[in-house]
Design a protein around this motif. Structure first.
Motif, mmCIF file in Angstrom:
data_model
loop_
_atom_site.group_PDB
_atom_site.id
_atom_site.type_symbol
_atom_site.label_atom_id
_atom_site.label_comp_id
_atom_site.label_asym_id
_atom_site.label_seq_id
_atom_site.Cartn_x
_atom_site.Cartn_y
_atom_site.Cartn_z
ATOM 1 N N TYR A 16 0.835 -1.205 0.000
ATOM 2 C CA TYR A 16 0.000 0.000 0.000
ATOM 3 C C TYR A 16 0.867 1.251 0.000
ATOM 4 O O TYR A 16 0.651 2.171 -0.779
ATOM 5 C CB TYR A 16 -0.930 -0.007 1.217
ATOM 6 N N ASP A 21 0.657 7.517 -5.036
ATOM 7 C CA ASP A 21 -0.579 8.166 -5.454
ATOM 8 C C ASP A 21 -1.723 7.954 -4.463
ATOM 9 O O ASP A 21 -2.771 8.580 -4.583
ATOM 10 C CB ASP A 21 -0.996 7.681 -6.845
ATOM 11 N N LEU A 22 -1.535 7.095 -3.470
ATOM 12 C CA LEU A 22 -2.595 6.819 -2.504
ATOM 13 C C LEU A 22 -2.475 7.658 -1.236
ATOM 14 O O LEU A 22 -3.345 7.599 -0.373
ATOM 15 C CB LEU A 22 -2.582 5.329 -2.130
ATOM 16 N N ALA A 23 -1.421 8.431 -1.120
ATOM 17 C CA ALA A 23 -1.206 9.222 0.096
ATOM 18 C C ALA A 23 -2.287 10.293 0.246
ATOM 19 O O ALA A 23 -2.657 10.950 -0.727
ATOM 20 C CB ALA A 23 0.167 9.883 0.062
ATOM 21 N N PRO A 24 -2.797 10.467 1.467
ATOM 22 C CA PRO A 24 -3.757 11.557 1.689
ATOM 23 C C PRO A 24 -3.111 12.910 1.387
ATOM 24 O O PRO A 24 -1.892 13.070 1.496
ATOM 25 C CB PRO A 24 -4.087 11.442 3.177
ATOM 26 N N ARG A 25 -3.930 13.900 1.027
ATOM 27 C CA ARG A 25 -3.403 15.222 0.665
ATOM 28 C C ARG A 25 -2.590 15.856 1.788
ATOM 29 O O ARG A 25 -1.588 16.503 1.543
ATOM 30 C CB ARG A 25 -4.540 16.145 0.263
ATOM 31 N N TYR A 26 -3.051 15.700 3.051
ATOM 32 C CA TYR A 26 -2.293 16.311 4.141
ATOM 33 C C TYR A 26 -0.919 15.672 4.267
ATOM 34 O O TYR A 26 0.061 16.350 4.591
ATOM 35 C CB TYR A 26 -3.057 16.247 5.474
ATOM 36 N N SER A 27 -0.804 14.376 3.987
ATOM 37 C CA SER A 27 0.504 13.721 4.038
ATOM 38 C C SER A 27 1.427 14.275 2.962
ATOM 39 O O SER A 27 2.617 14.476 3.193
ATOM 40 C CB SER A 27 0.354 12.209 3.872
ATOM 41 N N ASP A 72 0.381 11.571 12.846
ATOM 42 C CA ASP A 72 0.263 10.654 11.716
ATOM 43 C C ASP A 72 1.103 9.402 11.948
ATOM 44 O O ASP A 72 0.627 8.279 11.769
ATOM 45 C CB ASP A 72 0.710 11.377 10.442
ATOM 46 N N VAL A 87 -10.094 2.756 11.663
ATOM 47 C CA VAL A 87 -9.364 3.979 11.971
ATOM 48 C C VAL A 87 -8.964 3.967 13.446
ATOM 49 O O VAL A 87 -9.503 3.196 14.240
ATOM 50 C CB VAL A 87 -10.204 5.239 11.660
#
Length: 166
Positions: A16, A21-27, A72, A87
């Motif tokens: 994963y 390309d799968l990283a959240p925007r905040y990351s 995080d 989560v």
């Protein structure tokens, strides 16, 4: 990549994080990059590369962004131990700043210190390029499995209050 149904094993977690390309925007904003994970030893390592746009007026990375990096990292350590099933929202967190974090690469390590049935006690450290600890944090988070998250979202859609105990 098709996502396996949780719980994921360590190999699936690594696959994963190999997908940038799968990283959240905040990351992405924080410059997150996966380094390593150990499900058995309950730790997660990554790097961040915060830019000058995250600096306070005097040139160091603003403390809220530093805290977000550690939040995080500690959360990823906790969720890795349950195979990314759901989560792990943070219930409380304490951050101690030992030295300013400057723009550029830093290393982070999150560790689960104690795992209960639903709760995790975690700690995280942020390291400067020379290896010194700039920031230390501890946090408590709670595990909410995917099925519980689905129920919570359905309640929200109906305008009902979430019940933390179910």
């Amino acid at each position: 990549m098709s996502f396996p149904v949780p719980p994921w094993d360590e190999t699936q977690i690594r696959a994963y994080f190999a997908r940038e390309d799968l990283a959240p925007r905040y990351s992405a904003l924080l410059g997150f990059a996966f380094t390593d994970v150990s499900v058995d030893e309950m730790w997660f390592e990554c790097t961040f590369n915060p830019g000058k746009e995250l600096c306070s007026p005097w040139g160091a990375i603003q403390g809220g962004f530093v805290t977000a990096m550690l939040d995080d990292t500690m959360s990823l350590a906790a969720i890795s131990t349950v195979g990314f099933d759901g989560v792990v929202p943070t219930l409380e967190m304490k951050t101690s700043f030992f030295a300013p974090v400057m723009p550029g690469p830093v290393r982070a390590r999150g560790q689960v210190l104690k795992r209960g049935k639903k709760s995790f006690f975690t700690e995280g450290r942020l390291y400067a390029p020379d290896g010194t600890v700039t920031t230390h944090a501890t946090a408590t988070c709670i595990h909410r499995p995917h099925e519980q998250v689905k129920r919570d979202r359905a309640r929200q859609a109906r305008g009902e209050a979430n019940l933390a105990g179910d």
